[in-house]
Design an enzyme around this catalytic site. Sequence first.
Site, PDB file in Angstrom:
ATOM      1  N   TYR A   1      15.914 -34.989  31.507  1.00 30.63           N
ATOM      2  CA  TYR A   1      16.435 -34.386  32.733  1.00 30.63           C
ATOM      3  C   TYR A   1      16.343 -35.401  33.878  1.00 30.63           C
ATOM      4  O   TYR A   1      17.274 -35.542  34.673  1.00 30.63           O
ATOM      5  CB  TYR A   1      15.632 -33.140  33.093  1.00 30.63           C
ATOM      6  CG  TYR A   1      15.683 -32.090  32.032  1.00 30.63           C
ATOM      7  CD1 TYR A   1      16.800 -31.270  31.907  1.00 30.63           C
ATOM      8  CD2 TYR A   1      14.629 -31.927  31.136  1.00 30.63           C
ATOM      9  CE1 TYR A   1      16.854 -30.305  30.919  1.00 30.63           C
ATOM     10  CE2 TYR A   1      14.677 -30.964  30.159  1.00 30.63           C
ATOM     11  CZ  TYR A   1      15.787 -30.155  30.047  1.00 30.63           C
ATOM     12  OH  TYR A   1      15.837 -29.204  29.070  1.00 30.63           O
TER      13      TYR A   1
ATOM     14  N   ASN B   1      25.088 -24.322  30.060  1.00 34.70           N
ATOM     15  CA  ASN B   1      25.926 -24.959  29.068  1.00 34.70           C
ATOM     16  C   ASN B   1      27.348 -24.418  29.079  1.00 34.70           C
ATOM     17  O   ASN B   1      27.803 -23.804  28.119  1.00 34.70           O
ATOM     18  CB  ASN B   1      25.312 -24.768  27.677  1.00 34.70           C
ATOM     19  CG  ASN B   1      25.817 -25.846  26.737  1.00 34.70           C
ATOM     20  OD1 ASN B   1      26.667 -26.642  27.104  1.00 34.70           O
ATOM     21  ND2 ASN B   1      25.303 -25.882  25.538  1.00 34.70           N
TER      22      ASN B   1
ATOM     23  N   CYS C   1      23.304 -29.803  24.484  1.00 35.89           N
ATOM     24  CA  CYS C   1      22.139 -29.576  25.333  1.00 35.89           C
ATOM     25  C   CYS C   1      20.845 -29.779  24.565  1.00 35.89           C
ATOM     26  O   CYS C   1      19.804 -30.031  25.146  1.00 35.89           O
ATOM     27  CB  CYS C   1      22.194 -28.169  25.928  1.00 35.89           C
ATOM     28  SG  CYS C   1      22.293 -26.889  24.674  1.00 35.89           S
ATOM     29  N   HIS C   2      20.922 -29.698  23.252  1.00 39.10           N
ATOM     30  CA  HIS C   2      19.697 -29.881  22.473  1.00 39.10           C
ATOM     31  C   HIS C   2      19.280 -31.348  22.479  1.00 39.10           C
ATOM     32  O   HIS C   2      18.201 -31.697  22.047  1.00 39.10           O
ATOM     33  CB  HIS C   2      19.916 -29.380  21.049  1.00 39.10           C
ATOM     34  CG  HIS C   2      21.081 -30.000  20.370  1.00 39.10           C
ATOM     35  ND1 HIS C   2      22.372 -29.552  20.545  1.00 39.10           N
ATOM     36  CD2 HIS C   2      21.145 -31.048  19.536  1.00 39.10           C
ATOM     37  CE1 HIS C   2      23.177 -30.317  19.809  1.00 39.10           C
ATOM     38  NE2 HIS C   2      22.472 -31.233  19.199  1.00 39.10           N
TER      39      HIS C   2
ATOM     40  N   GLU D   1      20.516 -34.205  13.814  1.00 42.68           N
ATOM     41  CA  GLU D   1      21.160 -35.324  14.511  1.00 42.68           C
ATOM     42  C   GLU D   1      20.558 -36.656  14.083  1.00 42.68           C
ATOM     43  O   GLU D   1      21.143 -37.713  14.271  1.00 42.68           O
ATOM     44  CB  GLU D   1      20.965 -35.151  16.019  1.00 42.68           C
ATOM     45  CG  GLU D   1      21.718 -33.951  16.575  1.00 42.68           C
ATOM     46  CD  GLU D   1      23.207 -34.210  16.604  1.00 42.68           C
ATOM     47  OE1 GLU D   1      23.590 -35.315  17.005  1.00 42.68           O
ATOM     48  OE2 GLU D   1      23.974 -33.330  16.215  1.00 42.68           O
TER      49      GLU D   1
END
Length: 104
Positions: free
Chosen positions: A24, A46, A54-55, A83
Amino acid sequence: MPTPFQEEVYKALSMVPKGCVTTYGAIAAYLGTQAVRAVGTAVGKNPYAPKVPCHRVVPVSGKIGNYSGEGGVTRKIALLKEEGVETVAGKIDDFEHVLYRYDS
DNA sequence: AGCGTGACGAACT
DNA sequence: TAGTTCGCCACGC
């Protein structure tokens, strides 16, 4: 119709390659805003659903932080793992290694 | 004691 | 009224 601010967050987030994460604070700094919380809100809402991973956004603490989704944080960890980001004890393994820097 | 972080809260339309 | 947006304050180390 999101605000330019949201688009900035989206842009910053979309430039993060797969298998990497951002924070952030990094996004806020990149946007030049002092309100990292606003980034959290923007990402939390989102509005760009699948386009904004967002993850991939995590606190500088290296922890997963929070997540407003299906299984909450647990789901977020699973997505991160998919990911290619490995997590340990609910935290990102090699956090700094997968942390994307807008300095590149 | 100071700096940094934070998926919020309060105010405006 | 409800929805949305943007920044400050509080807690931890």
